[in-house]
Scaffold this active site. Structure first.
Site, mmCIF file in Angstrom:
data_model
loop_
_atom_site.group_PDB
_atom_site.id
_atom_site.type_symbol
_atom_site.label_atom_id
_atom_site.label_comp_id
_atom_site.label_asym_id
_atom_site.label_seq_id
_atom_site.Cartn_x
_atom_site.Cartn_y
_atom_site.Cartn_z
ATOM 1 N N GLU A 1 47.906 -54.578 -10.116
ATOM 2 C CA GLU A 1 48.818 -54.046 -9.081
ATOM 3 C C GLU A 1 48.761 -55.131 -7.798
ATOM 4 O O GLU A 1 49.930 -55.725 -7.995
ATOM 5 C CB GLU A 1 47.852 -52.775 -8.406
ATOM 6 C CG GLU A 1 47.825 -51.524 -9.570
ATOM 7 C CD GLU A 1 47.763 -50.314 -8.762
ATOM 8 O OE1 GLU A 1 48.681 -50.045 -7.709
ATOM 9 O OE2 GLU A 1 47.061 -49.397 -9.127
ATOM 10 N N GLU B 1 37.440 -48.807 -3.190
ATOM 11 C CA GLU B 1 38.752 -47.970 -3.356
ATOM 12 C C GLU B 1 38.287 -46.647 -3.328
ATOM 13 O O GLU B 1 38.679 -45.742 -2.579
ATOM 14 C CB GLU B 1 39.406 -48.475 -4.510
ATOM 15 C CG GLU B 1 40.527 -47.530 -4.637
ATOM 16 C CD GLU B 1 41.440 -47.784 -5.933
ATOM 17 O OE1 GLU B 1 40.981 -48.285 -7.018
ATOM 18 O OE2 GLU B 1 42.805 -47.609 -6.107
HETATM 19 C C1 BGC Z 1 46.624 -47.827 -5.181
HETATM 20 C C2 BGC Z 1 46.431 -47.419 -3.838
HETATM 21 C C3 BGC Z 1 47.810 -46.498 -3.570
HETATM 22 C C4 BGC Z 1 47.870 -45.455 -4.341
HETATM 23 C C5 BGC Z 1 48.842 -44.526 -4.402
HETATM 24 C C6 BGC Z 1 46.941 -46.899 -6.161
HETATM 25 O O1 BGC Z 1 47.034 -47.287 -7.449
HETATM 26 O O2 BGC Z 1 45.777 -48.811 -5.551
HETATM 27 O O3 BGC Z 1 45.785 -47.866 -2.976
HETATM 28 O O4 BGC Z 1 47.997 -46.158 -2.313
HETATM 29 O O5 BGC Z 1 47.834 -45.915 -5.910
HETATM 30 O O6 BGC Z 1 49.401 -43.741 -5.247
#
Ligand code: BGC
Length: 863
Positions: free
Chosen positions: A461, A734
């Site tokens: 990501e 996270e």
């Molecule tokens: C990200 C997040 C993001 C979220 C929203 C994730 O995969 O890492 O931090 O805001 O998706 O869909």
């Protein structure tokens, strides 16, 4: 109360617009800021004199931050010297500040001439290249400035020496519309006679495949290319520009064999070519280049570039149960390794990276499709030094395979990289776990403020998720001067909004088409982040520049809203990662998504109305305020039941209603009681996700449930902030339980250990435990109101405001509390000592109060 006495007055720092790493002007009319240091109490500026080369302008202004450019516009190749002198309201006059040379970083319209060059028939996509040319210039050069950009990532070297110490240039922007160029003074690298320019180039973000699972695809292009122009100025006032063109040569046989942001890099030291970037190198075996036009005129950087910002030593070497060698750096960070190694020619040393271990082995599942693997092929000719150039990893552990002989830990260094912003905020208390939590937020910011604000730095990501920075923005603005960094990213937000009919996508730059949809809490970044820049830095220009985007987002919201002006029925991410959501369904939060979306709609309307008023757009201000009032009334009608509950009886719902001022009076108090009650029922465990967490503790404190807030903060069981700290976290996770209590990794496929969103709590620590908050934009007026929690003996909070250092510290002892406050020159503070009902207004200087310790927290808990 005691106040210290005067001695000196000086202009300690002069800044040209937003960058802190040099007096770069990215526009012809940069703003000027200066910091005055004075021991005179209550020092206030009455006037300032600005000297630019020979001419001096007197400004009758009390402002010293982001002062509008008072001279005729700068021209691109001027290098005027600037200095500032100030006069106080008390008649005191400072000396002139030391002269600063202003460096216009912009070019004139049409002055960008260089085309892009790359490989003519690239064998593979994303192939790294070396490119070179030579030129003769017998005249001595008075000044040489390099302007360069790329579709990809690059470094330029002149006569074998790198142009600067930035890495991953030019960073990542919405490349289709916005490319950035550097403007680097390289005078010292040129010699009279023959000169050579060399470029190392790789695909970087330009050729990366973005998307989840099988959907990943190249968004921008297949192949990297670079464009540069080197401007040489001579003593007689003439100039000459050398540019990329069809005469350059390139090779794909350089030492960087392959490189990708997610994949990692392979470097073959046998392919190193000494002297390739110096004059006289035989490049006849190299190929001619492909030339193409730059379709978007590049613009100068507004912010500090990515650089190496630190180094870490190996803290421990382990052998895993399967016999692998694992280096532990003791800190989760973002960067790569530098290693010194010797061995047989062609021998390969492989490095894999991971944030955590599971069962003693590196845990790579959370990286998903990111290979995050570097390979180093030895030359066999002695000691080789390797450091990947065009990739980065998020890791604490590195597994090394194929090291020849014994691994001496001193042979390996962790190189930290990130946008090189100036650190401006510090906080500490008597509680080591809380201090570590704060450090973790700092490390998560260091790693994720890398060219743009990303969600995480390790898996496939590393994207500019808008919701994440929306919630972390206020914390970020305290810890580092990110005014330039975020203003730059906001230009990409504006670009993407224009491409998406006013909608700010979930990720900026937009590379995930499915996520380019209006989303509460994420799209609102278009409104909230510019307001944060205005509130924290006094950056009115960021507000003015972004205002059309703020407006187009709220206009979009008003179209999306139903007849009650509420936003209902749309797909939303909601209170993402509510701890009650199942690991594989992070959007299944307790709080109703329509309620959350409607709360954010009102928030964006309120803030845009406020921005409009600040910018003098009275009509807009009135219209958005009226819409917000209507929506607020609908909110109360539709979402409140029995006069004191929300239909969605979830902590995030109450926290948003309180935090966003959606209710007032008795209803607000009732919501506060219900919120505290729910938190208590949940055993004082954190009950909120991405959107509820940033307002949770504020909502409790502002409804007089300070003790409940404190118990949440002190909690060490999951979900809580200190749970992760007690599990050894060195960055913010996270998920509340990215690692489960048994040491296993959360089974959800989305599990990062370096995600700043839940670190939004540090803003609360600064404002409430430290007690330091802005009362006016840019801390021109400061609020000092620490809450003396039972749990802390002392706290200290320090921030380099745009006006200078503000510091609050307090210490409890023997039934008393002593509060010390340092107020910068040209500002004032409203001070409410803990437990006191008397508020003091003080000017610059250092002030101290000693008051009886009120035991606020204990009192509330008994109630
Ligand atoms: C990200 C997040 C993001 C979220 C929203 C994730 O995969 O890492 O931090 O805001 O998706 O869909």
């Amino acid at each position: 109360m005691t106040t210290s006495t005067p001695s000196s007055l000086r202009v300690a720092q002069v800044r040209v617009d937003r960058r802190n790493d040099g007096a770069y002007a990215d526009t012809p009319r940069p703003r000027l800021s200066w910091i005055v240091e004075s021991d005179r109490p209550n020092w206030r500026q009455r006037a300032a004199e600005i000297r630019l080369d020979g001419s001096t302008i007197v400004l009758d202004t009390d402002e010293s931050a982001f002062v509008e450019w008072p001279f005729p516009p700068l021209r691109p190749h001027d290098r005027p010297t600037l200095s500032v002198r100030v006069t106080g309201t008390d008649g005191t006059v400072s000396a002139w500040s030391p002269a600063t040379t202003v460096q216009p970083a912009f070019l004139a319209d049409g002055e960008w001439r260089a085309p892009l060059i790359g490989a003519r028939r690239p064998a593979t996509p994303a192939q790294p290249l070396l490119l070179r040319t030579e030129f003769d210039e017998p005249r001595p050069v008075r000044r040489a400035t390099l302007y360069a950009t790329a579709h990809g990532v690059y470094q330029v070297s002149l006569n074998g020496v790198d142009a600067d110490d930035a890495v991953l240039k030019p960073g990542w922007t919405s490349y289709q519309q916005r490319l950035l160029h550097e403007s680097t003074d390289v005078t010292a690298l040129l010699t009279p006679g023959r000169n050579a320019i060399g470029v190392r180039l790789a695909g970087g973000w330009w050729t990366e495949r973005f998307g989840f699972r099988g959907e990943a695809r190249r968004v921008y292009g297949e192949h990297p290319a670079v464009a540069l122009q080197l401007r040489l100025e001579f003593a007689d006032g003439t100039s000459r520009t050398v540019t990329t063109d069809g005469g350059w040569r390139c090779t794909d046989r350089g030492p960087i064999v392959s490189s990708g942001i997610y994949a990692g890099e392979r470097i073959d030291a046998r392919r190193r070519m000494p002297g390739w970037a110096s004059p006289g190198f035989d490049d006849t075996a190299w190929s001619p280049v492909e030339v193409s036009a730059v379709t978007t005129a590049p613009e100068p950087w507004l912010a500090e570039p990515v650089r190496r910002t630190g180094e870490l030593k190996v803290a421990a070497i382990r052998t895993s149960p399967s016999g692998r060698t694992i280096l532990d750096f003791g800190q989760n960070f973002v960067g790569r390794l530098r290693l010194h190694v010797s061995g047989p020619a062609g021998h390969v040393v492989t490095v894999r990276h991971a944030e955590v271990l599971q069962d003693g082995e590196i845990a790579t599942r959370p990286l998903r499709y990111a290979k995050a693997t570097d390979e180093f092929v030895l030359s066999g000719t002695g000691m080789d030094t390797f450091e990947p150039e065009f990739t980065f990893h998020g890791f604490r552990y590195a597994e090394i395979d194929g090291w020849p002989g014994d691994l001496d830990p001193a042979a390996v260094t962790g190189v930290v990289i990130g946008s090189d912003m100036k650190r401006t905020g510090w906080f500490e208390t008597s509680d080591d776990l809380v201090n570590r939590l704060h450090d973790n937020a700092v490390w998560s910011m260091r790693g994720n403020f890398l060219s743009l604000p990303t969600d995480c730095p390790q898996r496939d990501e590393r994207l500019g998720w808008t919701g994440d920075v929306q919630v972390f923005g206020p914390s970020a603005a305290f810890l580092y001067d990110c005014a330039g960094f975020l203003a730059s990213w906001l230009r990409d937000v504006a670009v993407e909004q224009a491409r998406h009919g006013g909608v700010c996508p979930r990720v900026v730059p937009e590379v995930l088409p499915k996520h380019a949809v209006a989303t509460a809490g994420w799209s609102d970044a278009a409104v909230i982040v510019p307001m944060t820049l205005h509130e924290r830095f006094g950056d009115r220009r960021a507000l003015a520049e972004q205002y059309p985007g703020m407006r187009s987002w709220v206009e979009t919201l008003l179209r999306l809203a139903d007849e009650d002006l509420l936003w209902r029925g749309a797909p939303q991410l909601g209170d993402w990662l509510d701890p009650a959501a199942p690991p594989d369904a992070p959007g299944q939060a307790r709080a109703d998504k329509d309620l959350v979306a409607s709360a954010y709609l009102i928030r964006s309307l309120d803030l845009t109305a406020r921005a409009a008023a600040t910018l003098g757009r009275i009509e807009d201000a009135g219209r958005f305020e009226a819409a917000a009032d209507l929506a607020r009334a609908s909110f109360a009608r539709v979402f409140v039941e029995n006069g004191d509950r929300l239909v969605s009886d979830a902590p995030t719902a109450y926290a948003l209603a309180i935090g966003f001022d959606l209710v007032e009076g008795g209803l607000r108090d009732a919501f506060g009681r219900r919120l505290a009650g729910l938190v208590g029922e949940a055993g004082h465990l954190v009950p909120t996700g991405f959107l509820g967490t940033p307002v949770l503790l504020d909502a409790l404190v502002s409804t007089a449930h300070t003790g409940t807030a404190l118990r949440l903060l002190a909690q060490t069981q999951p979900p809580s902030w200190l749970y992760q700290v007690s599990m050894g976290a060195t960055t913010i996770w996270e998920r509340w339980d990215s690692m489960l209590p048994d040491g296993r990794i959360n089974p959800g496929e989305m599990t990062s250990f370096n995600h700043y969103a839940f670190g939004s709590v540090v803003d609360w620590l600064h404002r409430h435990v430290g007690g330091l908050a802005p009362a006016e934009p840019g801390y021109r007026r400061i609020t000092v109101a620490p809450v003396a929690f039972d749990a802390f003996e002392h706290a200290r909070c320090c921030h380099e405001t745009p006006y200078g250092t503000a510091e609050v510290s307090w210490r409890r002892s023997g039934g008393q509390i002593t509060l010390r406050v340092r107020v910068p020159a040209n500002t004032s503070a409203e001070v409410l000592p803990p437990g006191s009902h008397e508020q003091f207004t003080v000017g610059s200087g250092t002030h101290e109060w000693t008051v009886p310790y009120p035991a606020t927290a204990a009192v509330e808990e008994c109630a």
